[in-house]
Design a protein around this motif. Structure first.
Motif, PDB file in Angstrom:
ATOM      1  N   SER A  11      16.318   2.495   3.916  1.00  0.00           N
ATOM      2  CA  SER A  11      15.044   1.791   3.893  1.00  0.00           C
ATOM      3  C   SER A  11      13.884   2.753   4.115  1.00  0.00           C
ATOM      4  CB  SER A  11      15.024   0.684   4.944  1.00  0.00           C
ATOM      5  OG  SER A  11      15.153   1.235   6.228  1.00  0.00           O
ATOM      6  N   SER A  12      13.345   3.236   3.027  1.00  0.00           N
ATOM      7  CA  SER A  12      12.165   4.084   3.089  1.00  0.00           C
ATOM      8  C   SER A  12      10.927   3.208   2.988  1.00  0.00           C
ATOM      9  CB  SER A  12      12.171   5.081   1.933  1.00  0.00           C
ATOM     10  OG  SER A  12      13.281   5.924   2.023  1.00  0.00           O
ATOM     11  N   ASN A  13       9.894   3.584   3.687  1.00  0.00           N
ATOM     12  CA  ASN A  13       8.640   2.848   3.633  1.00  0.00           C
ATOM     13  C   ASN A  13       7.728   3.488   2.601  1.00  0.00           C
ATOM     14  OD1 ASN A  13       9.484   1.093   5.667  1.00  0.00           O
ATOM     15  ND2 ASN A  13       8.832   2.514   7.232  1.00  0.00           N
ATOM     16  N   TYR A  14       6.857   2.689   2.013  1.00  0.00           N
ATOM     17  CA  TYR A  14       5.971   3.152   0.950  1.00  0.00           C
ATOM     18  C   TYR A  14       4.534   2.765   1.245  1.00  0.00           C
ATOM     19  CZ  TYR A  14       9.842   4.428  -2.075  1.00  0.00           C
ATOM     20  OH  TYR A  14      10.942   5.048  -2.603  1.00  0.00           O
ATOM     21  N   VAL A  15       3.621   3.483   0.596  1.00  0.00           N
ATOM     22  CA  VAL A  15       2.208   3.134   0.604  1.00  0.00           C
ATOM     23  C   VAL A  15       1.826   2.870  -0.846  1.00  0.00           C
ATOM     24  CG1 VAL A  15      -0.134   3.891   1.104  1.00  0.00           C
ATOM     25  CG2 VAL A  15       1.728   4.608   2.592  1.00  0.00           C
ATOM     26  N   MET A  16       1.348   1.660  -1.107  1.00  0.00           N
ATOM     27  CA  MET A  16       0.856   1.332  -2.435  1.00  0.00           C
ATOM     28  C   MET A  16      -0.666   1.333  -2.384  1.00  0.00           C
ATOM     29  SD  MET A  16       3.310  -1.688  -3.929  1.00  0.00           S
ATOM     30  CE  MET A  16       2.791  -2.915  -2.733  1.00  0.00           C
ATOM     31  N   THR A  17      -1.272   1.931  -3.388  1.00  0.00           N
ATOM     32  CA  THR A  17      -2.727   1.930  -3.499  1.00  0.00           C
ATOM     33  C   THR A  17      -3.091   1.078  -4.700  1.00  0.00           C
ATOM     34  OG1 THR A  17      -2.779   4.185  -2.641  1.00  0.00           O
ATOM     35  CG2 THR A  17      -4.780   3.374  -3.687  1.00  0.00           C
ATOM     36  N   THR A  18      -4.027   0.151  -4.490  1.00  0.00           N
ATOM     37  CA  THR A  18      -4.464  -0.699  -5.589  1.00  0.00           C
ATOM     38  C   THR A  18      -5.632  -0.047  -6.314  1.00  0.00           C
ATOM     39  OG1 THR A  18      -5.999  -1.940  -4.197  1.00  0.00           O
ATOM     40  CG2 THR A  18      -3.742  -2.780  -4.348  1.00  0.00           C
ATOM     41  N   LYS A  19      -5.939  -0.570  -7.474  1.00  0.00           N
ATOM     42  CA  LYS A  19      -7.033  -0.016  -8.279  1.00  0.00           C
ATOM     43  C   LYS A  19      -8.389  -0.191  -7.616  1.00  0.00           C
ATOM     44  CE  LYS A  19      -4.600  -0.174 -12.606  1.00  0.00           C
ATOM     45  NZ  LYS A  19      -4.479  -0.718 -13.944  1.00  0.00           N
ATOM     46  N   ASP A  20      -8.498  -1.168  -6.691  1.00  0.00           N
ATOM     47  CA  ASP A  20      -9.770  -1.349  -5.982  1.00  0.00           C
ATOM     48  C   ASP A  20      -9.823  -0.556  -4.670  1.00  0.00           C
ATOM     49  OD1 ASP A  20      -8.129  -2.843  -4.343  1.00  0.00           O
ATOM     50  OD2 ASP A  20      -9.250  -4.706  -4.537  1.00  0.00           O
ATOM     51  N   GLY A  21      -8.811   0.304  -4.427  1.00  0.00           N
ATOM     52  CA  GLY A  21      -8.828   1.202  -3.278  1.00  0.00           C
ATOM     53  C   GLY A  21      -8.114   0.705  -2.034  1.00  0.00           C
ATOM     54  N   GLN A  22      -7.557  -0.487  -2.070  1.00  0.00           N
ATOM     55  CA  GLN A  22      -6.827  -1.029  -0.917  1.00  0.00           C
ATOM     56  C   GLN A  22      -5.505  -0.288  -0.764  1.00  0.00           C
ATOM     57  OE1 GLN A  22      -5.818  -5.155  -1.403  1.00  0.00           O
ATOM     58  NE2 GLN A  22      -4.971  -5.339   0.639  1.00  0.00           N
ATOM     59  N   MET A  23      -5.120   0.005   0.484  1.00  0.00           N
ATOM     60  CA  MET A  23      -3.836   0.647   0.764  1.00  0.00           C
ATOM     61  C   MET A  23      -2.921  -0.376   1.421  1.00  0.00           C
ATOM     62  SD  MET A  23      -5.009   4.409   2.013  1.00  0.00           S
ATOM     63  CE  MET A  23      -3.393   5.110   1.858  1.00  0.00           C
ATOM     64  N   ILE A  24      -1.726  -0.539   0.866  1.00  0.00           N
ATOM     65  CA  ILE A  24      -0.756  -1.509   1.361  1.00  0.00           C
ATOM     66  C   ILE A  24       0.446  -0.741   1.881  1.00  0.00           C
ATOM     67  CG2 ILE A  24       0.729  -3.445   0.763  1.00  0.00           C
ATOM     68  CD1 ILE A  24      -1.242  -4.024  -1.565  1.00  0.00           C
ATOM     69  N   MET A  25       0.748  -0.899   3.172  1.00  0.00           N
ATOM     70  CA  MET A  25       1.919  -0.276   3.790  1.00  0.00           C
ATOM     71  C   MET A  25       3.088  -1.245   3.666  1.00  0.00           C
ATOM     72  SD  MET A  25       0.373   2.355   4.821  1.00  0.00           S
ATOM     73  CE  MET A  25      -1.223   2.920   5.329  1.00  0.00           C
ATOM     74  N   THR A  26       4.243  -0.750   3.225  1.00  0.00           N
ATOM     75  CA  THR A  26       5.403  -1.616   3.057  1.00  0.00           C
ATOM     76  C   THR A  26       6.539  -1.193   3.978  1.00  0.00           C
ATOM     77  OG1 THR A  26       6.536  -0.320   1.357  1.00  0.00           O
ATOM     78  CG2 THR A  26       4.805  -1.833   0.609  1.00  0.00           C
ATOM     79  N   ASN A  27       7.385  -2.154   4.286  1.00  0.00           N
ATOM     80  CA  ASN A  27       8.657  -1.891   4.958  1.00  0.00           C
ATOM     81  C   ASN A  27       9.712  -1.935   3.870  1.00  0.00           C
ATOM     82  OD1 ASN A  27       7.945  -1.526   7.601  1.00  0.00           O
ATOM     83  ND2 ASN A  27       8.159  -3.661   8.160  1.00  0.00           N
ATOM     84  N   GLY A  28      10.275  -0.808   3.536  1.00  0.00           N
ATOM     85  CA  GLY A  28      11.249  -0.729   2.461  1.00  0.00           C
ATOM     86  C   GLY A  28      10.575  -0.457   1.127  1.00  0.00           C
ATOM     87  N   LYS A  29      11.398  -0.236   0.130  1.00  0.00           N
ATOM     88  CA  LYS A  29      10.902   0.093  -1.203  1.00  0.00           C
ATOM     89  C   LYS A  29      10.500  -1.184  -1.948  1.00  0.00           C
ATOM     90  CE  LYS A  29      12.081   2.634  -5.354  1.00  0.00           C
ATOM     91  NZ  LYS A  29      13.065   3.493  -5.997  1.00  0.00           N
ATOM     92  N   PRO A  30       9.301  -1.209  -2.503  1.00  0.00           N
ATOM     93  CA  PRO A  30       8.884  -2.362  -3.307  1.00  0.00           C
ATOM     94  C   PRO A  30       9.764  -2.495  -4.550  1.00  0.00           C
ATOM     95  CG  PRO A  30       6.996  -1.019  -2.700  1.00  0.00           C
ATOM     96  CD  PRO A  30       8.224  -0.240  -2.338  1.00  0.00           C
ATOM     97  N   LEU A  31       9.983  -3.725  -4.983  1.00  0.00           N
ATOM     98  CA  LEU A  31      10.790  -3.995  -6.169  1.00  0.00           C
ATOM     99  C   LEU A  31       9.882  -4.426  -7.307  1.00  0.00           C
ATOM    100  CD1 LEU A  31      13.627  -6.048  -4.461  1.00  0.00           C
ATOM    101  CD2 LEU A  31      13.674  -3.638  -5.098  1.00  0.00           C
ATOM    102  N   ILE A  32      10.072  -3.841  -8.475  1.00  0.00           N
ATOM    103  CA  ILE A  32       9.244  -4.160  -9.631  1.00  0.00           C
ATOM    104  C   ILE A  32      10.053  -5.034 -10.585  1.00  0.00           C
ATOM    105  CG2 ILE A  32       7.949  -3.207 -11.568  1.00  0.00           C
ATOM    106  CD1 ILE A  32       7.823  -0.563  -9.871  1.00  0.00           C
TER     107      ILE A  32
END
Length: 71
Positions: A20-41
């Protein structure tokens, strides 16, 4: 024989924590989303499913995500 069950539990915990690796997703409007685990697409719907730091399941449109980096 008494060491087998604790040994199996410790081994499972080690494997689960390593996966379970954690990720940081950045949105196009600049928001940073911290996740627990890898996001699924989901390729069919284009949605990205993730668990936030509080443990809640959430989704975001994949078109809104500009980057996804393991932290």
């Amino acid at each position: 024989m008494k060491w087998i069950v604790p040994g199996l539990i410790a081994t499972c915990a080690l494997f689960l924590s390593a996966c379970s690796s954690n990720y940081v997703m950045t949105t196009k409007d600049g928001q940073m989303i911290m996740t627990n685990g890898k996001p699924l697409i989901d390729r069919e719907t284009g949605l990205v499913s993730y668990r936030d730091e509080s443990g809640h399941e959430k989704q975001i449109n994949g078109d809104e995500v500009s980057s996804m980096v393991e932290r």
